[in-house]
Design a protein around this motif. Structure first.
Motif, PDB file in Angstrom:
ATOM      1  N   ALA A 128     -57.082   8.669 -12.282  1.00 38.93           N
ATOM      2  CA  ALA A 128     -58.529   8.819 -12.138  1.00 38.93           C
ATOM      3  C   ALA A 128     -59.258   7.859 -13.072  1.00 38.93           C
ATOM      4  CB  ALA A 128     -58.937  10.261 -12.462  1.00 38.93           C
ATOM      5  N   LEU A 129     -60.411   7.398 -12.629  1.00 35.15           N
ATOM      6  CA  LEU A 129     -61.336   6.641 -13.479  1.00 35.15           C
ATOM      7  C   LEU A 129     -62.612   7.468 -13.567  1.00 35.15           C
ATOM      8  CD1 LEU A 129     -60.683   3.040 -12.165  1.00 35.15           C
ATOM      9  CD2 LEU A 129     -60.433   3.757 -14.548  1.00 35.15           C
ATOM     10  N   GLU A 130     -63.088   7.686 -14.788  1.00 31.40           N
ATOM     11  CA  GLU A 130     -64.218   8.597 -15.000  1.00 31.40           C
ATOM     12  C   GLU A 130     -65.256   7.953 -15.916  1.00 31.40           C
ATOM     13  OE1 GLU A 130     -62.447  12.017 -16.861  1.00 31.40           O
ATOM     14  OE2 GLU A 130     -61.192  12.473 -15.129  1.00 31.40           O
ATOM     15  N   PRO A 131     -66.522   8.349 -15.756  1.00 33.68           N
ATOM     16  CA  PRO A 131     -67.546   7.882 -16.704  1.00 33.68           C
ATOM     17  C   PRO A 131     -67.198   8.363 -18.111  1.00 33.68           C
ATOM     18  CG  PRO A 131     -68.560   8.966 -14.810  1.00 33.68           C
ATOM     19  CD  PRO A 131     -67.087   9.236 -14.728  1.00 33.68           C
ATOM     20  N   PHE A 132     -67.372   7.513 -19.106  1.00 35.07           N
ATOM     21  CA  PHE A 132     -67.033   7.870 -20.487  1.00 35.07           C
ATOM     22  C   PHE A 132     -67.650   6.821 -21.402  1.00 35.07           C
ATOM     23  CE2 PHE A 132     -64.040   7.588 -24.143  1.00 35.07           C
ATOM     24  CZ  PHE A 132     -64.139   8.898 -24.600  1.00 35.07           C
ATOM     25  N   ASN A 133     -68.135   7.258 -22.547  1.00 32.82           N
ATOM     26  CA  ASN A 133     -68.724   6.321 -23.498  1.00 32.82           C
ATOM     27  C   ASN A 133     -67.635   5.719 -24.381  1.00 32.82           C
ATOM     28  OD1 ASN A 133     -70.467   4.884 -25.098  1.00 32.82           O
ATOM     29  ND2 ASN A 133     -70.984   6.649 -26.392  1.00 32.82           N
ATOM     30  N   GLY A 134     -66.933   4.700 -23.861  1.00 34.09           N
ATOM     31  CA  GLY A 134     -65.850   4.055 -24.582  1.00 34.09           C
ATOM     32  C   GLY A 134     -64.836   3.521 -23.598  1.00 34.09           C
ATOM     33  N   ARG A 135     -63.699   3.085 -24.118  1.00 29.20           N
ATOM     34  CA  ARG A 135     -62.612   2.613 -23.255  1.00 29.20           C
ATOM     35  C   ARG A 135     -61.369   3.424 -23.625  1.00 29.20           C
ATOM     36  NH1 ARG A 135     -60.858  -2.855 -22.893  1.00 29.20           N
ATOM     37  NH2 ARG A 135     -60.565  -2.265 -20.730  1.00 29.20           N
ATOM     38  N   ARG A 136     -61.100   4.473 -22.861  1.00 29.72           N
ATOM     39  CA  ARG A 136     -60.027   5.405 -23.205  1.00 29.72           C
ATOM     40  C   ARG A 136     -59.007   5.490 -22.071  1.00 29.72           C
ATOM     41  NH1 ARG A 136     -61.284  11.273 -25.619  1.00 29.72           N
ATOM     42  NH2 ARG A 136     -61.530   9.946 -27.440  1.00 29.72           N
ATOM     43  N   LEU A 137     -57.739   5.542 -22.446  1.00 29.92           N
ATOM     44  CA  LEU A 137     -56.679   5.848 -21.492  1.00 29.92           C
ATOM     45  C   LEU A 137     -56.020   7.138 -21.951  1.00 29.92           C
ATOM     46  CD1 LEU A 137     -56.498   2.440 -21.935  1.00 29.92           C
ATOM     47  CD2 LEU A 137     -55.008   2.768 -19.978  1.00 29.92           C
ATOM     48  N   ASP A 138     -55.960   8.123 -21.072  1.00 32.57           N
ATOM     49  CA  ASP A 138     -55.351   9.420 -21.367  1.00 32.57           C
ATOM     50  C   ASP A 138     -54.240   9.600 -20.345  1.00 32.57           C
ATOM     51  OD1 ASP A 138     -54.605  12.071 -21.544  1.00 32.57           O
ATOM     52  OD2 ASP A 138     -56.654  12.851 -21.628  1.00 32.57           O
ATOM     53  N   LEU A 139     -53.015   9.414 -20.813  1.00 29.75           N
ATOM     54  CA  LEU A 139     -51.898   9.302 -19.879  1.00 29.75           C
ATOM     55  C   LEU A 139     -50.788  10.277 -20.244  1.00 29.75           C
ATOM     56  CD1 LEU A 139     -50.798   5.804 -18.712  1.00 29.75           C
ATOM     57  CD2 LEU A 139     -49.096   7.543 -19.128  1.00 29.75           C
ATOM     58  N   GLU A 140     -50.253  10.934 -19.238  1.00 30.35           N
ATOM     59  CA  GLU A 140     -49.176  11.892 -19.461  1.00 30.35           C
ATOM     60  C   GLU A 140     -48.043  11.634 -18.479  1.00 30.35           C
ATOM     61  OE1 GLU A 140     -50.520  15.915 -19.590  1.00 30.35           O
ATOM     62  OE2 GLU A 140     -48.535  16.696 -20.083  1.00 30.35           O
ATOM     63  N   ILE A 141     -46.824  11.733 -19.003  1.00 34.08           N
ATOM     64  CA  ILE A 141     -45.645  11.606 -18.142  1.00 34.08           C
ATOM     65  C   ILE A 141     -44.800  12.865 -18.308  1.00 34.08           C
ATOM     66  CG2 ILE A 141     -45.560   9.083 -18.082  1.00 34.08           C
ATOM     67  CD1 ILE A 141     -43.473   9.176 -20.333  1.00 34.08           C
ATOM     68  N   ASP A 142     -43.997  13.157 -17.314  1.00 35.69           N
ATOM     69  CA  ASP A 142     -43.146  14.343 -17.370  1.00 35.69           C
ATOM     70  C   ASP A 142     -41.856  14.027 -16.628  1.00 35.69           C
ATOM     71  OD1 ASP A 142     -42.104  16.825 -17.637  1.00 35.69           O
ATOM     72  OD2 ASP A 142     -43.700  17.890 -16.573  1.00 35.69           O
ATOM     73  N   PHE A 143     -40.803  13.783 -17.391  1.00 36.35           N
ATOM     74  CA  PHE A 143     -39.522  13.423 -16.793  1.00 36.35           C
ATOM     75  C   PHE A 143     -38.519  14.550 -16.999  1.00 36.35           C
ATOM     76  CE2 PHE A 143     -41.373   9.254 -16.958  1.00 36.35           C
ATOM     77  CZ  PHE A 143     -40.753   8.545 -15.948  1.00 36.35           C
ATOM     78  N   ASP A 144     -37.715  14.763 -15.996  1.00 34.60           N
ATOM     79  CA  ASP A 144     -36.663  15.764 -16.081  1.00 34.60           C
ATOM     80  C   ASP A 144     -35.484  15.147 -16.835  1.00 34.60           C
ATOM     81  OD1 ASP A 144     -35.207  18.012 -15.763  1.00 34.60           O
ATOM     82  OD2 ASP A 144     -34.570  17.566 -13.712  1.00 34.60           O
ATOM     83  N   CYS A 145     -35.708  14.885 -18.109  1.00 33.00           N
ATOM     84  CA  CYS A 145     -34.736  14.187 -18.955  1.00 33.00           C
ATOM     85  C   CYS A 145     -35.137  14.521 -20.380  1.00 33.00           C
ATOM     86  CB  CYS A 145     -34.846  12.681 -18.692  1.00 33.00           C
ATOM     87  SG  CYS A 145     -34.167  11.633 -19.972  1.00 33.00           S
ATOM     88  N   GLN A 146     -34.204  15.101 -21.138  1.00 33.29           N
ATOM     89  CA  GLN A 146     -34.561  15.613 -22.470  1.00 33.29           C
ATOM     90  C   GLN A 146     -35.095  14.539 -23.408  1.00 33.29           C
ATOM     91  OE1 GLN A 146     -31.490  17.934 -24.364  1.00 33.29           O
ATOM     92  NE2 GLN A 146     -31.374  19.320 -22.616  1.00 33.29           N
ATOM     93  N   VAL A 147     -34.580  13.300 -23.279  1.00 34.39           N
ATOM     94  CA  VAL A 147     -35.000  12.232 -24.196  1.00 34.39           C
ATOM     95  C   VAL A 147     -36.487  11.929 -24.020  1.00 34.39           C
ATOM     96  CG1 VAL A 147     -34.490   9.905 -25.005  1.00 34.39           C
ATOM     97  CG2 VAL A 147     -32.698  11.254 -23.936  1.00 34.39           C
ATOM     98  N   ILE A 148     -36.973  12.032 -22.771  1.00 31.73           N
ATOM     99  CA  ILE A 148     -38.386  11.728 -22.516  1.00 31.73           C
ATOM    100  C   ILE A 148     -39.188  13.028 -22.469  1.00 31.73           C
ATOM    101  CG2 ILE A 148     -40.040  10.525 -21.054  1.00 31.73           C
ATOM    102  CD1 ILE A 148     -37.776   8.919 -19.872  1.00 31.73           C
ATOM    103  N   GLY A 149     -38.864  13.892 -21.496  1.00 34.06           N
ATOM    104  CA  GLY A 149     -39.603  15.142 -21.350  1.00 34.06           C
ATOM    105  C   GLY A 149     -41.066  14.876 -21.028  1.00 34.06           C
TER     106      GLY A 149
END
Ligand SMILES: [Zn+2]
Length: 318
Positions: free
Chosen positions: A152-173
């Motif tokens: 998603a791209l949203e209105p925001f006062n700044g330049r922010r990236l909010d990123l989440e990953i979820d892997f079925d792998c204990q090292v990453i998770g």
């Protein structure tokens, strides 16, 4: 004080990178040269017979493929692949304008991160240009989804990236990173994060003729719940940081930096490309604004990464 972040920027000199393509394993060279204001990033490719195709602008509408890496079309049935790391390096550093010439079909993988680009750009420095930087200001939220993944791209006062990953792998998770962009934070917190892959996928990819050049020198290799590399991770959460690196490269295909917030869950190159095309599908979603009209959420001191010479900047400060 004139903020460097309000001005356009190019490289202080020409650079050449020799390496191999991660998919072809073929030797390739990439030359990056300074470019005038308002050029953006323009790619050319020199073919085996010496013919040059391009320059062609690096924009989302030229993207032809997003499987495994981002590929853009230069016209004349010629494309360049794996552009996301070098474009991330330029955009992450706040470089607006550059000519890129590739001798080969894909950009060199180097160490799988943007670190080698950072080290090289340090040797030539940054050249601040007279023209004011422009931003794509997000006016309306645009979201694209694929199963439980979204971008998603949203209105925001700044330049922010909010990123989440979820892997079925204990090292990453599950890993989440909220990154408020400045060139300095890009260099310190993102640029060294390497690409990663699972051995089970590598086998399938190789049978299909991909990932032939991938190795422990240019990727973090995962098998079951183990990292195969002998060297330690560069960041504890290097995986999500590499995804931030990729997203910065992909979003730069908007043609200029965005001003707003990017959010992503389990995303990747294809959702990143889709969210850009959705954004540009309606003029009501965004507007082009001058940096002088934006209250940027960082000051000039934070703009300059450690060890980078910024030419013309010191002279221009009154
Ligand atoms: Zn990547």
């Amino acid at each position: 004080m004139q903020r460097i972040s309000a001005r356009q920027c190019t490289l202080g000199g020409q650079l050449e990178f020799d390496g191999i393509g991660v998919h072809s394993a073929e030797p390739v060279s990439l030359v990056i040269e300074p470019a005038p204001a308002d050029t953006g990033y323009q790619f050319s490719r020199v073919l085996e017979d010496g013919r040059k195709v391009g320059p062609s602008p690096v924009v989302f509408s030229s993207v032809t493929r997003t499987t495994l890496c981002t590929t853009i079309d230069l016209g004349e049935s010629t494309s360049v692949a794996m552009i996301e790391h070098v474009i991330s390096a330029l955009s992450g550093l706040g470089i607006d304008n550059a000519y890129l010439t590739l001798y080969g079909a894909e950009c060199p993988i180097l160490d799988g991160s943007a670190d080698i680009y950072m080290q090289a750009i340090k040797t030539v420095g940054l050249q601040v240009q007279v023209a004011t930087r422009k931003y794509i200001k997000i006016l309306r939220t645009v979201t694209v989804r694929e199963n439980d993944a979204f971008a998603a791209l949203e209105p925001f006062n700044g330049r922010r990236l909010d990123l989440e990953i979820d892997f079925d792998c204990q090292v990453i998770g599950r890993q989440r990173m909220i990154f408020d962009w400045t060139p300095r934070r890009y260099v310190e917190d993102v640029s060294r994060a390497r690409t990663f892959g699972f051995m089970r996928d590598a086998k399938i990819l190789r049978q299909a003729g991909y990932a032939l050049g991938s190795s422990l020198e240019n990727s973090i290799a995962l098998e079951d719940d183990r990292i195969l590399n002998n060297t330690p991770l560069r960041y504890e959460d290097e995986f999500v940081r590499h995804k931030i690196l990729d997203a910065i490269g992909d979003l730069a295909l908007g043609g200029m930096p965005f001003y707003g917030k990017f959010r992503s869950y389990k995303g990747g190159h294809s959702l990143n490309a889709l969210v850009l095309s959705s954004l540009f599908a309606s003029d009501a979603n965004y507007e082009i604004v001058s940096a002088n009209d934006l209250p940027l959420a960082f000051d000039s001191l934070d703009d300059i990464p450690e060890g980078f010479e910024v030419k013309s900047y010191l002279r221009s400060v009154g």
